[in-house]
Design an enzyme around this catalytic site. Structure first.
Site, PDB file in Angstrom:
ATOM      1  CD  GLU A 162      -3.254  -0.831   1.939  1.00  0.00           C
ATOM      2  OE1 GLU A 162      -3.271   0.160   2.669  1.00  0.00           O
ATOM      3  OE2 GLU A 162      -4.201  -1.618   1.815  1.00  0.00           O
ATOM      4  CD  GLU A 178      -3.883  -5.859   3.612  1.00  0.00           C
ATOM      5  OE1 GLU A 178      -4.739  -5.044   4.019  1.00  0.00           O
ATOM      6  OE2 GLU A 178      -2.659  -5.712   3.763  1.00  0.00           O
TER       7      GLU A 178
END
Ligand code: BG6
Length: 480
Positions: free
Chosen positions: A198, A387
């Protein structure tokens, strides 16, 4: 007692009166209908990250990370929680692997703490730095669980931050060196690697004007754009150094907070708008990684604040990867518009549903549209959902956590993922966030994302109903 509390209380009483928890395990045997199954070799996994679960921050020569520093500053994290102990996974990893095995998880995504390996980020490696991960890998191997390793999940060595952190190009080189070192040591046991987790979260929320995460710098726009550029460069340099250093065949990708778009309603014009939005909204990170260029619109919008870069750097940033990992929690509805961009983002109505984190808008279609648009817009050949999951206000009641809200969330999202793979979009695996309740960054221990409840006083783990749901999905390789 207000209406909401009344409902919560009466709900708990109803559970006590009607649930038959002993039948939960048996229910995992239910059978998926052939029409709702996943491909035979679909990878069912779960994910965690070092600082969020390991604890043991002063053990075996680990150096300080920016999250050690940040979490100890008063008032930055809910309840002033720190990751000093977290889930004590450093010592309890065997128990945690047993939990994975019980569910039937085939792959485990974890991250390596850079400051365990290089306590000050560069220079002499810590001789004990990789020992814990070797032990974890032994345990996973015995359990027949495939490791998926992320090299950076936000725990930047503090010593590198003292020299500017990601604002300094040399951090990108240090990351590549660390990545190559780890790949050389562990490529015999780890075949699947993710460089960074991320980029948007740790750069924009760590260095942006509204930063609330470590290192909590607030840069001006030009500096921030340059820092974004160094972060994608770090990814590309690491891809190259892992390939060069690995002694065995490896597959490399990243885990990215892709900005998702979906058509507000599924008509041709709004689908086309969603394709345009996907490319535009991901211009700073995913698009340059996948296309090897910053879009004209991105550079023009930034004007004098645009990043400085060379053609050689763009080539490095777009070094070929084997899969693209997308962390998918929510998405944005878009519609066609008669403007330059060709789309507009639909503002969310105040009553739009969310889970237990303010940002977590419920959007099951994210698991259909995000991969579908990735495949369409960038022709991505292999996608992993690295995720997906949600926060819930879980309560332990008579030894059980009956998190029907999380089960609802997972069922709806996986239904859309099944729709996606059934249309031959190349999604090869899914990693549920998270295996355990853990240290949720600025939320500390106040938000629970796990499918196992953790009592942070005793470290006792309790499988939630969602763990049984996931076990059933894996056993059936599909949805009932
Ligand atoms: C992702 C991160 O942003 O989502 C995880 O990769 C994080 O590390 C998860 O725990 C939930 O986010 P948050 O901000 O609510 O803790």
């Amino acid at each position: 007692m207000n209406r909401r509390n009344f409902l919560r209380t009466s709900g708990a009483l109803a559970v006590a009166a009607t649930a038959t928890p002993s039948s939960l395990a048996a229910s995992t045997k239910s059978v998926a209908s052939a029409g709702r199954s996943f491909p035979r070799d679909f990878i069912w996994g779960s994910a965690t990250a070092a600082y969020q679960v390991e604890g043991a921050v002063h053990e075996d020569g680990r150096g300080l990370s920016i999250w050690d520093t940040f979490s100890h500053l008063p008032g930055r994290v809910a309840n002033n929680d720190t990751g000093d102990v977290a889930d004590d996974h450093y010592h309890r990893y065997k128990e945690d692997v047993a939990l994975m095995k019980r569910i039937g998880i085939k792959a485990y995504r974890f991250s390596i703490a850079w400051p365990r390996v290089f306590p000050v980020g560069t220079g002499a490696p810590n001789p004990k730095g990789l020992d814990f991960y070797e032990r974890l890998l032994d345990e996973l191997q015995t359990a027949g669980i495939e490791p998926y390793c992320t090299l950076f999940h936000w725990d930047l060595p503090q010593a590198l931050q003292d020299k500017g952190g990601w604002t300094n190009r040399t951090t990108a080189n240090a990351f590549a060196d660390y990545s190559g070192f780890v790949a050389a040591r562990l490529s015999d046991r780890i075949h699947n690697w993710m460089t960074v987790n991320e980029i948007g979260s740790y750069i924009d929320s760590g260095y942006g004007p509204t930063s609330n995460k470590a290192p909590n710098m607030k840069l001006g726009r030009a500096e921030l754009m340059q820092t974004r550029h160094y972060a994608v460069l770090a990814h590309g340099l690491a891809v190259q150094s892992i390939r060069a250093a690995a002694k065995h065949p490896v597959r490399i990708g990243l885990a990215h907070d892709l900005k998702g778009a979906m058509p507000a309603i599924e008509t041709h014009e709004h689908i086309v708008a969603a394709e345009k939005a996907m490319r535009a909204m991901n211009a700073p990170y995913a698009a340059v990684i996948l296309e090897g260029r910053y879009s004209d619109a991105y550079l023009a919008a930034l004007g004098a604040d645009a990043p400085r870069f060379t053609a050689e750097e763009l080539k490095t940033i777009s070094s070929p990867i084997d899969f693209f990992g997308a962390n998918v929690y929510t998405t944005t509805s878009v519609m066609a518009a008669d403007n330059e961009a060709g789309y507009l983002e639909v503002p969310r109505p105040a009553s739009y549903p969310r889970m237990n984190s303010p940002w977590l808008y419920v959007a099951p279609e994210a698991l259909y549209w995000t991969p579908r648009l990735m495949a369409k817009v960038w022709n991505v050949k292999e996608i992993l959902i690295t995720e997906n999951g949600c926060s819930c206000n879980d309560t332990l009641h008579e030894g059980k956590v009956l998190d029907t809200d999380r089960v609802m969330f997972l069922r709806q999202y996986l239904t859309q993922l099944q729709r996606c793979v059934s249309e031959n979009v190349p999604v090869k695996g899914y990693f549920l966030w998270s295996l355990l309740d853990n240290y949720e960054w600025t939320d500390g221990y106040s938000k629970r994302f796990g499918i196992h409840y953790v009592d942070f006083e005793t470290q006792k783990r309790t499988p939630k109903l969602s763990a049984d749901f996931y076990r059933m999905v894996i056993a059936q390789n599909g949805l009932a």
